[in-house]
Design a protein around this motif. Structure first.
Motif, PDB file in Angstrom:
ATOM      1  N   ARG A  95      75.212  50.787 101.699  1.00 54.16           N
ATOM      2  CA  ARG A  95      75.406  49.369 101.389  1.00 54.16           C
ATOM      3  C   ARG A  95      74.172  48.749 100.742  1.00 54.16           C
ATOM      4  NH1 ARG A  95      79.965  47.132 103.957  1.00 54.16           N
ATOM      5  NH2 ARG A  95      79.144  45.041 103.610  1.00 54.16           N
ATOM      6  N   ASP A  96      72.992  49.313 101.004  1.00 55.61           N
ATOM      7  CA  ASP A  96      71.777  48.777 100.408  1.00 55.61           C
ATOM      8  C   ASP A  96      71.446  49.459  99.084  1.00 55.61           C
ATOM      9  OD1 ASP A  96      71.193  51.107 102.071  1.00 55.61           O
ATOM     10  OD2 ASP A  96      69.107  50.777 101.481  1.00 55.61           O
ATOM     11  N   GLN A  97      72.288  50.419  98.659  1.00 53.79           N
ATOM     12  CA  GLN A  97      72.046  51.133  97.410  1.00 53.79           C
ATOM     13  C   GLN A  97      72.886  50.609  96.253  1.00 53.79           C
ATOM     14  OE1 GLN A  97      72.772  55.192  98.913  1.00 53.79           O
ATOM     15  NE2 GLN A  97      70.726  55.712  98.173  1.00 53.79           N
ATOM     16  N   ALA A  98      74.083  50.099  96.537  1.00 51.92           N
ATOM     17  CA  ALA A  98      74.982  49.718  95.437  1.00 51.92           C
ATOM     18  C   ALA A  98      76.129  48.852  95.939  1.00 51.92           C
ATOM     19  CB  ALA A  98      75.560  50.968  94.772  1.00 51.92           C
ATOM     20  N   TYR A  99      76.617  47.976  95.062  1.00 45.70           N
ATOM     21  CA  TYR A  99      77.847  47.244  95.362  1.00 45.70           C
ATOM     22  C   TYR A  99      79.009  48.222  95.520  1.00 45.70           C
ATOM     23  CZ  TYR A  99      76.479  42.349  94.930  1.00 45.70           C
ATOM     24  OH  TYR A  99      75.935  41.104  95.153  1.00 45.70           O
ATOM     25  N   ILE A 100      78.959  49.342  94.795  1.00 46.92           N
ATOM     26  CA  ILE A 100      79.980  50.370  94.960  1.00 46.92           C
ATOM     27  C   ILE A 100      79.974  50.862  96.401  1.00 46.92           C
ATOM     28  CG2 ILE A 100      80.686  52.699  94.283  1.00 46.92           C
ATOM     29  CD1 ILE A 100      79.586  52.113  91.489  1.00 46.92           C
ATOM     30  N   GLY A 101      78.785  51.022  96.982  1.00 49.38           N
ATOM     31  CA  GLY A 101      78.666  51.433  98.378  1.00 49.38           C
ATOM     32  C   GLY A 101      79.222  50.394  99.332  1.00 49.38           C
ATOM     33  N   VAL A 102      78.964  49.122  99.037  1.00 48.16           N
ATOM     34  CA  VAL A 102      79.506  48.025  99.850  1.00 48.16           C
ATOM     35  C   VAL A 102      81.033  48.080  99.838  1.00 48.16           C
ATOM     36  CG1 VAL A 102      79.752  45.507 100.030  1.00 48.16           C
ATOM     37  CG2 VAL A 102      77.513  46.518  99.501  1.00 48.16           C
ATOM     38  N   MET A 103      81.605  48.204  98.641  1.00 50.52           N
ATOM     39  CA  MET A 103      83.065  48.212  98.496  1.00 50.52           C
ATOM     40  C   MET A 103      83.709  49.368  99.253  1.00 50.52           C
ATOM     41  SD  MET A 103      85.275  48.571  94.953  1.00 50.52           S
ATOM     42  CE  MET A 103      84.172  49.869  94.354  1.00 50.52           C
ATOM     43  N   ILE A 104      83.213  50.575  99.052  1.00 52.57           N
ATOM     44  CA  ILE A 104      83.820  51.735  99.695  1.00 52.57           C
ATOM     45  C   ILE A 104      83.657  51.670 101.208  1.00 52.57           C
ATOM     46  CG2 ILE A 104      83.721  54.256  99.894  1.00 52.57           C
ATOM     47  CD1 ILE A 104      82.936  54.320  96.922  1.00 52.57           C
ATOM     48  N   ASP A 105      82.506  51.174 101.665  1.00 49.83           N
ATOM     49  CA  ASP A 105      82.297  51.023 103.105  1.00 49.83           C
ATOM     50  C   ASP A 105      83.262  49.989 103.685  1.00 49.83           C
ATOM     51  OD1 ASP A 105      80.552  51.604 105.531  1.00 49.83           O
ATOM     52  OD2 ASP A 105      80.375  49.430 105.390  1.00 49.83           O
ATOM     53  N   ASP A 106      83.450  48.871 102.972  1.00 45.01           N
ATOM     54  CA  ASP A 106      84.407  47.859 103.429  1.00 45.01           C
ATOM     55  C   ASP A 106      85.807  48.450 103.547  1.00 45.01           C
ATOM     56  OD1 ASP A 106      82.524  45.871 103.624  1.00 45.01           O
ATOM     57  OD2 ASP A 106      83.098  44.831 101.786  1.00 45.01           O
ATOM     58  N   GLU A 129      65.032  45.430 106.593  1.00 46.67           N
ATOM     59  CA  GLU A 129      66.341  45.337 107.251  1.00 46.67           C
ATOM     60  C   GLU A 129      67.219  46.533 106.882  1.00 46.67           C
ATOM     61  OE1 GLU A 129      67.713  41.562 105.927  1.00 46.67           O
ATOM     62  OE2 GLU A 129      66.495  40.421 107.345  1.00 46.67           O
ATOM     63  N   ALA A 130      67.125  46.934 105.616  1.00 47.15           N
ATOM     64  CA  ALA A 130      67.923  48.073 105.165  1.00 47.15           C
ATOM     65  C   ALA A 130      67.459  49.369 105.825  1.00 47.15           C
ATOM     66  CB  ALA A 130      67.849  48.200 103.642  1.00 47.15           C
ATOM     67  N   ALA A 131      66.167  49.469 106.111  1.00 50.25           N
ATOM     68  CA  ALA A 131      65.636  50.676 106.745  1.00 50.25           C
ATOM     69  C   ALA A 131      66.268  50.896 108.119  1.00 50.25           C
ATOM     70  CB  ALA A 131      64.124  50.576 106.870  1.00 50.25           C
ATOM     71  N   HIS A 132      66.525  49.798 108.845  1.00 52.28           N
ATOM     72  CA  HIS A 132      67.193  49.902 110.147  1.00 52.28           C
ATOM     73  C   HIS A 132      68.606  50.442 109.962  1.00 52.28           C
ATOM     74  CE1 HIS A 132      68.517  49.039 114.212  1.00 52.28           C
ATOM     75  NE2 HIS A 132      69.482  48.269 113.748  1.00 52.28           N
ATOM     76  N   LEU A 133      69.281  49.954 108.917  1.00 54.45           N
ATOM     77  CA  LEU A 133      70.626  50.440 108.620  1.00 54.45           C
ATOM     78  C   LEU A 133      70.594  51.941 108.317  1.00 54.45           C
ATOM     79  CD1 LEU A 133      73.675  49.952 107.774  1.00 54.45           C
ATOM     80  CD2 LEU A 133      72.803  49.600 105.471  1.00 54.45           C
ATOM     81  N   GLN A 134      69.602  52.369 107.551  1.00 51.46           N
ATOM     82  CA  GLN A 134      69.510  53.773 107.155  1.00 51.46           C
ATOM     83  C   GLN A 134      69.350  54.691 108.353  1.00 51.46           C
ATOM     84  OE1 GLN A 134      66.612  54.472 104.012  1.00 51.46           O
ATOM     85  NE2 GLN A 134      67.116  52.498 103.079  1.00 51.46           N
ATOM     86  N   SER A 135      68.626  54.222 109.382  1.00 54.69           N
ATOM     87  CA  SER A 135      68.430  55.069 110.565  1.00 54.69           C
ATOM     88  C   SER A 135      69.762  55.326 111.264  1.00 54.69           C
ATOM     89  CB  SER A 135      67.448  54.402 111.532  1.00 54.69           C
ATOM     90  OG  SER A 135      67.984  53.186 112.039  1.00 54.69           O
ATOM     91  N   MET A 136      70.659  54.330 111.257  1.00 57.15           N
ATOM     92  CA  MET A 136      71.979  54.513 111.868  1.00 57.15           C
ATOM     93  C   MET A 136      72.885  55.336 110.962  1.00 57.15           C
ATOM     94  SD  MET A 136      72.683  50.783 113.628  1.00 57.15           S
ATOM     95  CE  MET A 136      74.073  51.362 114.564  1.00 57.15           C
ATOM     96  N   GLU A 137      72.712  55.176 109.638  1.00 61.91           N
ATOM     97  CA  GLU A 137      73.530  55.947 108.703  1.00 61.91           C
ATOM     98  C   GLU A 137      73.158  57.426 108.753  1.00 61.91           C
ATOM     99  OE1 GLU A 137      76.101  54.890 107.221  1.00 61.91           O
ATOM    100  OE2 GLU A 137      75.833  52.751 107.558  1.00 61.91           O
TER     101      GLU A 137
END
Length: 615
Positions: free
Chosen positions: A403-414, A553-561
């Motif tokens: 989600r922090d890399q691309a809008y494409i990532g946001v869309m597919i994750d949603d 903030e994105a780094a915290h997300l990455q640890s869970m990903e």
């Protein structure tokens, strides 16, 4: 036997097929009519808020939509320039005829692609694995992976008033057996609805009744490969016009609401929340005295104008009254009446983050088939499906964007985490890290990833690396250049509303101030740089604090990903999970701990239990 077979030559299918070819896959594209490749049955434009950034991301991954959009644009316009760079977005008014021609030629000239002009009839499977497509005439196209990008063509019906006609968009045939074959394989489908406005004979419009909406007078582009000579010069670009609905328009619509397919009970599918029909707008926003509409050219070779914002499913006689109540359209001629279209879509919760179906191995889906709306959303999914189908054939790990890399990532994750009950549209508000996902830095986010996966050629990658070296060199020069107090510096700063310098400062430090630009400092530094390089440095320096915060903030997300959840986790019998968490985790089966945390109804305590169990 093909490596990849793609069904559908819309915006998703084109990107999927071309991405697979760039990764050296022997690819087939099954389409009813190659002349309809890249068709724009609705809005003749590419880009806009969030969507324009997706097109930039497609370009960074070596896609073709950005190139076609640049080469066939009638107008370029940068939106939201009075706001921060996180929401800047390019939009082009497209020549829909030339866009299709460009895409047709591109597909037919690709040596690794076989174009098969047939209607897909059913999905072929063996032991839970997709093995190809059976066409309506019985022809079998066998492949190691299948990508479905059927758009709004599956079991579609065109709706006007009280009448439903079995048809696809733009009078194309619909595919009636394909969705049934998916259901027979255990895949859940549901009905969605979208629509399109009427087209008006251009010469019959009095444009003086509206206000002109020109483009942006600057060299703008979606693709980094586009040169100034590739685009239409500003003085030859077309102008759009803004008009508004009238009280008479609203009266006519309200009196005939019962005649609309939307309200007569004919429509069963759910329509788009963020692009509603004009009658839906009047019902949902009853307090609004008027609604804005844009008159947009469709093509230099066509005599029609598109009435953006006036989508409707009213009968043709009511449409005549509605259109003639609009400013400048009192005596116009309707060349093509508006309609709604209802179609089958696949539940995106049955899709993995790599676009592969959870039930049928080797089956990938992309575009409106997954419940989205918009050419850009479709193309973004298509390129990811093409890449991941090729990676599956190669036996390599999936390519998934965060989600922090691309809008494409946001869309597919949603789509894969929350699903959708209505046509999904990308919005800037859907991205929690939108300052990181900017128009200007799409290449910095994705080009290297695209190069490693095999969709970005070496020449393009080398050009990108040279650009990054130029940015770093310029930043270093500006950090070493000292601006000393003096009449010249004081005059420049005071003109921008700042006090005089009390002590020397590096040029890079001064750039952090609002309104101070690299070009503005040229008289003090003697340095000039390419505008693209200057803009990138200015954004990074002026927003450095905000960008750093977003990255933390994105780094915290990455640890869970990074915590991948095994496919065989027994959620129903996992102790200490809430009942709702067990049910939802078992239904969605998230790929990572991060994805699990974004599922509605999953609590932090459930994530803690899940993390301990996996550990």
């Amino acid at each position: 036997m093909y490596d990849v077979v793609v069904v559908g030559a819309g915006h998703a299918g084109i990107e999927a097929a071309m991405a697979a070819c760039r990764m050296n896959m022997h690819t087939a594209l099954v389409t009813i009519d190659i002349n309809m490749a890249g068709s724009m049955p609705c809005n003749p434009s590419v880009g806009g808020p969030a969507k324009g950034i997706v097109v930039r991301e497609i370009d960074a991954l070596g896609g073709v939509m950005p190139i076609a959009a640049d080469r066939t644009a009638l107008q370029f316009k940068m939106l939201n320039t009075t706001k921060g760079p996180g929401v800047w977005a390019l939009r082009v008014q497209s020549d829909k005829v030339e866009y299709k021609k460009f895409m047709k030629q591109l597909l037919l000239s690709e040596p690794k692609l076989d174009v098969i002009e047939k209607m897909a009839g059913s999905l072929m499977t063996e032991h839970g694995q997709a093995v190809g497509i059976r066409c309506a005439d019985g022809t079998e196209v066998k492949a190691k992976t299948v990508i479905l990008t059927t758009g709004t063509y599956m079991s579609s019906s065109v709706l006007r008033g009280h009448t439903a006609t079995e048809s696809g968009p733009e009078d194309q045939p619909t595919v009636n057996t394909l969705s049934q074959s998916l259901r027979d394989a255990g895949i859940h489908t549901f009905r969605l609805k979208t629509g399109t406005p009427p087209r008006i004979l251009t010469d019959s419009i009095d444009f003086s009744a509206g206000s002109e909406q020109p483009g942006t007078n600057a060299f703008l582009r979606f693709s980094d490969t586009t040169r100034p000579e590739d685009v239409l010069p500003f003085d030859r670009q077309k102008v759009c016009h803004l008009i508004y609905t009238t009280p008479e328009t609203h009266r006519i619509i309200r009196e005939h609401l019962h005649d609309s397919a939307m309200y007569s009970g004919l429509v069963k599918g759910v329509g788009p929340r963020y692009c509603p029909s004009i009658e839906d707008k009047l019902v949902r926003f009853a307090d609004k005295p008027r609604h804005q509409l844009f008159l947009e050219p469709e093509s230099l070779s066509m005599d029609t104008t598109y009435v953006q914002g006036f989508s409707t499913s009213m009968p043709v006689d009511v449409q005549e009254q509605m259109v003639h109540s609009l400013p400048g359209l009192e005596h116009c001629v309707i060349k093509k009446y508006a309609y709604a279209i209802e179609y089958d879509a696949v539940d995106p919760l049955q899709m993995k983050p790599n676009m592969e179906n959870k039930i049928i191995s080797g089956l990938f889906t992309a575009g409106q088939l997954n419940g989205t709306s918009g050419y850009e959303e479709a193309a973004g999914q298509g390129i990811m499906a093409g890449i991941n189908a090729a990676l599956k054939v190669k036996g390599e790990k999936p390519f998934i964007l965060r989600r922090d890399q691309a809008y494409i990532g946001v869309m597919i994750d949603d789509l894969t985490t929350k699903g959708t009950k209505e046509p999904y549209r990308l919005l800037t508000s859907r991205a929690e890290y939108r300052l990181l996902l900017r128009h200007d830095n799409a290449d910095q986010r994705l080009t290297e990833l695209g190069y490693k996966v095999g969709v970005v050629p070496e020449t393009r990658y080398n050009k990108y690396m040279a650009k990054m070296a130029s940015i770093e060199k310029a930043r270093q020069e500006l950090s070493e250049l000292r601006i000393k107090p003096g009449a010249k510096a004081d005059a420049y700063l005071q003109r921008l509303g700042y006090d005089s310098l009390s002590h020397g400062s590096s040029a890079l430090e001064l750039i952090k101030r609002p309104k101070v630009t690299i070009d503005g400092l040229t008289s003090l530094t003697g340095k000039t740089y390419d505008r693209e390089i200057s803009r990138e440095i200015e954004i990074q320096e002026k927003y450095a604090g905000y960008i750093a915060k977003a990255k933390r903030e994105a780094a915290h997300l990455q640890s869970m990903e990074a915590v991948v959840l095994p496919d065989d986790l027994d959620y129903p019998h996992m102790e200490n999970l809430s009942l709702e968490a067990r049910q939802k985790l078992d239904a969605i089966r998230p790929h990572t701990l991060g994805q699990a945390s974004r599922i509605s109804g999953i609590n932090p305590s459930d994530i803690a239990v899940l993390a301990m169990h996996v550990q």
